[in-house]
Design a protein around this motif. Sequence first.
Motif, PDB file in Angstrom:
ATOM      1  N   ASN A  70      66.194 -25.607 -37.365  1.00  0.00           N
ATOM      2  CA  ASN A  70      65.629 -25.250 -38.668  1.00  0.00           C
ATOM      3  C   ASN A  70      64.135 -25.546 -38.724  1.00  0.00           C
ATOM      4  OD1 ASN A  70      67.933 -24.256 -40.046  1.00  0.00           O
ATOM      5  ND2 ASN A  70      68.690 -26.322 -40.333  1.00  0.00           N
ATOM      6  N   MET A  71      63.752 -26.697 -38.214  1.00  0.00           N
ATOM      7  CA  MET A  71      62.340 -27.074 -38.241  1.00  0.00           C
ATOM      8  C   MET A  71      61.489 -26.089 -37.433  1.00  0.00           C
ATOM      9  SD  MET A  71      60.447 -30.573 -36.988  1.00  0.00           S
ATOM     10  CE  MET A  71      60.414 -30.066 -35.258  1.00  0.00           C
ATOM     11  N   GLY A  72      61.987 -25.699 -36.269  1.00  0.00           N
ATOM     12  CA  GLY A  72      61.227 -24.804 -35.409  1.00  0.00           C
ATOM     13  C   GLY A  72      61.026 -23.418 -35.978  1.00  0.00           C
ATOM     14  N   HIS A  73      61.862 -23.027 -36.946  1.00  0.00           N
ATOM     15  CA  HIS A  73      61.775 -21.675 -37.508  1.00  0.00           C
ATOM     16  C   HIS A  73      61.350 -21.659 -38.973  1.00  0.00           C
ATOM     17  CE1 HIS A  73      64.349 -21.083 -33.955  1.00  0.00           C
ATOM     18  NE2 HIS A  73      63.956 -19.820 -33.978  1.00  0.00           N
ATOM     19  N   CYS A  74      60.911 -22.796 -39.517  1.00  0.00           N
ATOM     20  CA  CYS A  74      60.642 -22.875 -40.962  1.00  0.00           C
ATOM     21  C   CYS A  74      59.334 -22.201 -41.378  1.00  0.00           C
ATOM     22  CB  CYS A  74      60.670 -24.320 -41.431  1.00  0.00           C
ATOM     23  SG  CYS A  74      59.288 -25.326 -40.814  1.00  0.00           S
ATOM     24  N   ASN A  75      58.440 -21.920 -40.417  1.00  0.00           N
ATOM     25  CA  ASN A  75      57.187 -21.197 -40.657  1.00  0.00           C
ATOM     26  C   ASN A  75      56.188 -21.972 -41.509  1.00  0.00           C
ATOM     27  OD1 ASN A  75      55.477 -18.964 -40.196  1.00  0.00           O
ATOM     28  ND2 ASN A  75      55.984 -18.074 -42.187  1.00  0.00           N
ATOM     29  N   PHE A  76      56.281 -23.273 -41.547  1.00  0.00           N
ATOM     30  CA  PHE A  76      55.201 -24.088 -42.089  1.00  0.00           C
ATOM     31  C   PHE A  76      55.132 -25.370 -41.269  1.00  0.00           C
ATOM     32  CE2 PHE A  76      58.842 -25.727 -44.416  1.00  0.00           C
ATOM     33  CZ  PHE A  76      58.586 -27.089 -44.547  1.00  0.00           C
ATOM     34  N   GLU A  77      53.932 -25.868 -41.074  1.00  0.00           N
ATOM     35  CA  GLU A  77      53.761 -27.041 -40.215  1.00  0.00           C
ATOM     36  C   GLU A  77      53.984 -28.320 -41.002  1.00  0.00           C
ATOM     37  OE1 GLU A  77      54.201 -28.757 -37.408  1.00  0.00           O
ATOM     38  OE2 GLU A  77      53.203 -26.967 -36.614  1.00  0.00           O
ATOM     39  N   LEU A  78      54.838 -29.187 -40.488  1.00  0.00           N
ATOM     40  CA  LEU A  78      55.145 -30.423 -41.194  1.00  0.00           C
ATOM     41  C   LEU A  78      55.114 -31.656 -40.308  1.00  0.00           C
ATOM     42  CD1 LEU A  78      58.974 -30.741 -41.857  1.00  0.00           C
ATOM     43  CD2 LEU A  78      58.043 -29.205 -40.157  1.00  0.00           C
ATOM     44  N   VAL A  79      54.996 -31.501 -38.979  1.00  0.00           N
ATOM     45  CA  VAL A  79      54.993 -32.657 -38.080  1.00  0.00           C
ATOM     46  C   VAL A  79      53.615 -33.307 -38.138  1.00  0.00           C
ATOM     47  CG1 VAL A  79      55.341 -33.466 -35.722  1.00  0.00           C
ATOM     48  CG2 VAL A  79      56.657 -31.509 -36.577  1.00  0.00           C
ATOM     49  N   PRO A  80      53.514 -34.569 -38.600  1.00  0.00           N
ATOM     50  CA  PRO A  80      52.196 -35.200 -38.763  1.00  0.00           C
ATOM     51  C   PRO A  80      51.524 -35.498 -37.426  1.00  0.00           C
ATOM     52  CG  PRO A  80      53.948 -36.782 -39.203  1.00  0.00           C
ATOM     53  CD  PRO A  80      54.612 -35.441 -39.028  1.00  0.00           C
ATOM     54  N   ASN A  81      50.218 -35.418 -37.406  1.00  0.00           N
ATOM     55  CA  ASN A  81      49.442 -35.613 -36.183  1.00  0.00           C
ATOM     56  C   ASN A  81      49.503 -37.046 -35.682  1.00  0.00           C
ATOM     57  OD1 ASN A  81      47.826 -34.683 -34.121  1.00  0.00           O
ATOM     58  ND2 ASN A  81      45.924 -35.163 -35.195  1.00  0.00           N
ATOM     59  N   TRP A  82      49.691 -38.002 -36.609  1.00  0.00           N
ATOM     60  CA  TRP A  82      49.695 -39.405 -36.197  1.00  0.00           C
ATOM     61  C   TRP A  82      50.854 -39.725 -35.257  1.00  0.00           C
ATOM     62  CZ3 TRP A  82      54.041 -42.140 -37.254  1.00  0.00           C
ATOM     63  CH2 TRP A  82      54.837 -41.748 -38.325  1.00  0.00           C
ATOM     64  N   LEU A  83      51.929 -38.936 -35.326  1.00  0.00           N
ATOM     65  CA  LEU A  83      53.050 -39.167 -34.416  1.00  0.00           C
ATOM     66  C   LEU A  83      52.613 -39.008 -32.958  1.00  0.00           C
ATOM     67  CD1 LEU A  83      56.210 -37.451 -35.969  1.00  0.00           C
ATOM     68  CD2 LEU A  83      55.919 -39.862 -35.413  1.00  0.00           C
ATOM     69  N   PHE A  84      51.845 -37.959 -32.685  1.00  0.00           N
ATOM     70  CA  PHE A  84      51.408 -37.696 -31.311  1.00  0.00           C
ATOM     71  C   PHE A  84      50.302 -38.656 -30.886  1.00  0.00           C
ATOM     72  CE2 PHE A  84      52.985 -33.599 -32.961  1.00  0.00           C
ATOM     73  CZ  PHE A  84      54.037 -33.413 -32.078  1.00  0.00           C
ATOM     74  N   LYS A  85      49.508 -39.140 -31.839  1.00  0.00           N
ATOM     75  CA  LYS A  85      48.493 -40.135 -31.510  1.00  0.00           C
ATOM     76  C   LYS A  85      49.119 -41.490 -31.232  1.00  0.00           C
ATOM     77  CE  LYS A  85      44.712 -37.968 -34.084  1.00  0.00           C
ATOM     78  NZ  LYS A  85      43.751 -38.090 -35.205  1.00  0.00           N
ATOM     79  N   TRP A  86      50.168 -41.792 -31.971  1.00  0.00           N
ATOM     80  CA  TRP A  86      50.870 -43.065 -31.790  1.00  0.00           C
ATOM     81  C   TRP A  86      51.636 -43.084 -30.471  1.00  0.00           C
ATOM     82  CZ3 TRP A  86      56.418 -43.696 -32.430  1.00  0.00           C
ATOM     83  CH2 TRP A  86      56.839 -45.018 -32.318  1.00  0.00           C
ATOM     84  N   PHE A  87      52.218 -41.941 -30.090  1.00  0.00           N
ATOM     85  CA  PHE A  87      52.997 -41.841 -28.854  1.00  0.00           C
ATOM     86  C   PHE A  87      52.685 -40.499 -28.179  1.00  0.00           C
ATOM     87  CE2 PHE A  87      57.172 -41.085 -26.625  1.00  0.00           C
ATOM     88  CZ  PHE A  87      57.018 -42.109 -25.695  1.00  0.00           C
ATOM     89  N   PRO A  88      51.603 -40.430 -27.415  1.00  0.00           N
ATOM     90  CA  PRO A  88      51.160 -39.162 -26.812  1.00  0.00           C
ATOM     91  C   PRO A  88      52.213 -38.394 -26.012  1.00  0.00           C
ATOM     92  CG  PRO A  88      49.461 -40.832 -26.588  1.00  0.00           C
ATOM     93  CD  PRO A  88      50.670 -41.527 -27.130  1.00  0.00           C
ATOM     94  N   PRO A  89      53.099 -39.081 -25.248  1.00  0.00           N
ATOM     95  CA  PRO A  89      54.112 -38.304 -24.498  1.00  0.00           C
ATOM     96  C   PRO A  89      55.080 -37.520 -25.379  1.00  0.00           C
ATOM     97  CG  PRO A  89      53.912 -40.527 -23.600  1.00  0.00           C
ATOM     98  CD  PRO A  89      53.151 -40.511 -24.886  1.00  0.00           C
ATOM     99  N   LEU A  90      55.039 -37.785 -26.703  1.00  0.00           N
ATOM    100  CA  LEU A  90      55.965 -37.096 -27.604  1.00  0.00           C
ATOM    101  C   LEU A  90      55.754 -35.589 -27.576  1.00  0.00           C
ATOM    102  CD1 LEU A  90      58.208 -37.626 -29.709  1.00  0.00           C
ATOM    103  CD2 LEU A  90      56.428 -37.647 -31.459  1.00  0.00           C
ATOM    104  N   LYS A  91      54.548 -35.139 -27.250  1.00  0.00           N
ATOM    105  CA  LYS A  91      54.271 -33.700 -27.218  1.00  0.00           C
ATOM    106  C   LYS A  91      55.100 -32.980 -26.165  1.00  0.00           C
ATOM    107  CE  LYS A  91      50.437 -32.154 -25.518  1.00  0.00           C
ATOM    108  NZ  LYS A  91      49.007 -31.895 -25.254  1.00  0.00           N
ATOM    109  N   TYR A  92      55.616 -33.729 -25.187  1.00  0.00           N
ATOM    110  CA  TYR A  92      56.476 -33.130 -24.162  1.00  0.00           C
ATOM    111  C   TYR A  92      57.959 -33.215 -24.550  1.00  0.00           C
ATOM    112  CZ  TYR A  92      52.184 -33.856 -21.488  1.00  0.00           C
ATOM    113  OH  TYR A  92      50.888 -33.856 -21.070  1.00  0.00           O
ATOM    114  N   LEU A  93      58.266 -34.032 -25.561  1.00  0.00           N
ATOM    115  CA  LEU A  93      59.665 -34.293 -25.930  1.00  0.00           C
ATOM    116  C   LEU A  93      60.079 -33.652 -27.247  1.00  0.00           C
ATOM    117  CD1 LEU A  93      59.770 -38.100 -25.028  1.00  0.00           C
ATOM    118  CD2 LEU A  93      60.501 -36.173 -23.605  1.00  0.00           C
ATOM    119  N   MET A  94      59.118 -33.163 -28.025  1.00  0.00           N
ATOM    120  CA  MET A  94      59.452 -32.563 -29.323  1.00  0.00           C
ATOM    121  C   MET A  94      58.483 -31.438 -29.642  1.00  0.00           C
ATOM    122  SD  MET A  94      59.713 -34.332 -33.101  1.00  0.00           S
ATOM    123  CE  MET A  94      57.961 -34.257 -33.455  1.00  0.00           C
ATOM    124  N   TYR A  95      59.019 -30.271 -29.914  1.00  0.00           N
ATOM    125  CA  TYR A  95      58.143 -29.168 -30.297  1.00  0.00           C
ATOM    126  C   TYR A  95      57.817 -29.229 -31.778  1.00  0.00           C
ATOM    127  CZ  TYR A  95      62.055 -26.188 -32.122  1.00  0.00           C
ATOM    128  OH  TYR A  95      63.101 -25.663 -32.823  1.00  0.00           O
TER     129      TYR A  95
END
Length: 619
Positions: free
Chosen positions: A218-243
């Motif tokens: 559902n998140m991948g097809h919702c057509n609005f961005e909601l994943v906060p940027n601080w998540l990837f700054k806090w844990f950079p490898p997350l960009k490979y584990l969650m789209y």
Amino acid sequence: MATNPGLFTEWPWKKLGNFKYLLLAPWVAHGVYLAATKGWKAADLGYIAIFPLLLLRMLHNQVWITVSRLQNARSRRQIVDRGIEFEQVDRERNWDDQILLSGILLYLGAMYLPGGQHLPLWRADGAVLIALLHAGPVELIYYLFHRALHHHFLYTRYHSHHHASIVTEPITSVIHPFAELVAYELLFGIPLIVCTLNGTASILAFEIYVIYIDFMNNMGHCNFELVPNWLFKWFPPLKYLMYTPSFHSLHHTQFRTNYSLFMPFYDYIYNTMDKSSDTLYEKSLKGKEETVDVVHLTHLTSLHSIYHMRPGFAEYASRPYASRWYVRMMWPMSWLSMVLTWTYGSSFTVERTVMKKLKMQSWAIPRYNFHYGFTWEKEAINSLVEKAICEADKQGAKVVSLGLFNQAHNLNGNGKLYLQKYPKLGVRLVDGTSLAAAVVMNSVPQGTDQVVLAGNISKVARAVAAALCRKNIKVVMTNKQDYHFLKPNMAEDAAENLLFSKTTTAKVWLIGEGLDASEQFKAQKGTQFIPYSQFPPRMARKDTCTYSLTPAMAVPKTLQNVHSCENWLPRRVMSAWRIAGMVHALEGWNEHECGDIVLDMEKVWSGALVHGFRPVAQV
């Protein structure tokens, strides 16, 4: 449907319609029987828990639909700034087929798979194994299978059905041909089957995994961005584990990139990641300033109408409003939603449309029809409408059109109250009287020399009566009080055509609210009833009489992102009061139309036709 449908494209229970849910009835009944006869301690809780899980998944998906549509109506963080149409809603209406299929497979596994009976509530080792199996074989096999689906042979026969939706909604994620979805179910079943066979399965681990798949889909097809940027700054490898939604959105617009399921690392490994993924993510997350040219102020109508609004039930909202058995069954939720909206302190955006360069939104006042009949609600409703008008003015809107009871004479004098309070208001207020009256006028058959005017006398009724009398068409009124009210307001050269009579042979009746069934039965057989009211009349006559729609027009193809029906009106038909605001903005008119002001009907009618709006055929 796929471009060139392959084998097993159709769902086997398609012809059953809503009766498809009966396929689960034997297992559900069996679960209830086990719980009733053996008690909760002796019964197989894993087996019994399957049906509640399916209900939870349906609720979960509906929440995503509602949130997504509310967010995209405001368009601030919308990724693909394009509209969807009725064709997509129809194609995606059976999103629950996937839940039904998974329910059947879960029941079969609970009954026949070794180790699938009497599962414990929780096992941590099984949950870890499920996570590892998903990150390893499930993600890899999906990636390879997905790339294969984009080969011409499989794409045209299966996967093109999913990609027909360029602009995605949460439920787009599960819209696939039957054979393709069976393959996905078997793939996602790998962790569950392995855990079951090695004895590490548990009820909560299974349910969490299934909900995780739904959530990410559902998140991948919702057509609005909601994943906060601080998540990837806090844990950079997350960009490979969650789209992110923007990551997968590129797959639907570019087709040959971003193939991964939920974990993008295979796109990095095989160099299929779209190079604009990070840029689009940052751009979508930042959002854009909201701009609106026309705001239409509407409100909720009946208790169940909240499900018919665009953020409600997608398929239900795509058809003219009518009471449905499954909606009536939800009356406790309807009452709760009524209380919540009543306590909500401002209007909310429910719809966004675009016509040429004109950006339009519909805002709903959180009140129902019956609220407008309470004297003690009058001040609160006017405050809500006033607040919405001021907000539209602040946002730079050109026009605010007042819909339904938001323009009621006994509420605010057809909008006059707001002009008195804000004489320097920048936004133009439009109650739509001129276009509504013009629609009624042009619905009267050519050659008619006499009509009956019956029902409560509104501003539209007065405008129609005056225009007909000026054309030397006799207007007969059956209510003496209304006749004496209207007669003094008629021009001298037209007043002689306004008549009072208890009986009439006219076969065209112009009817408004307050007209009961007994009055309708006074009409001749074959009478054409033409409403001038906002709300449709009760159709008491079932003989040769016909009823027209409430004043409305068909909208042109240039009006985009129309995929829900306005109340009881057919698809791509909108009320004259709403269209009047659009025409007002398109023509650039600088005057208000509210209070006692009625614009030139011929000018407004011609303006509507020039911009592609057309009369609606009689129903």
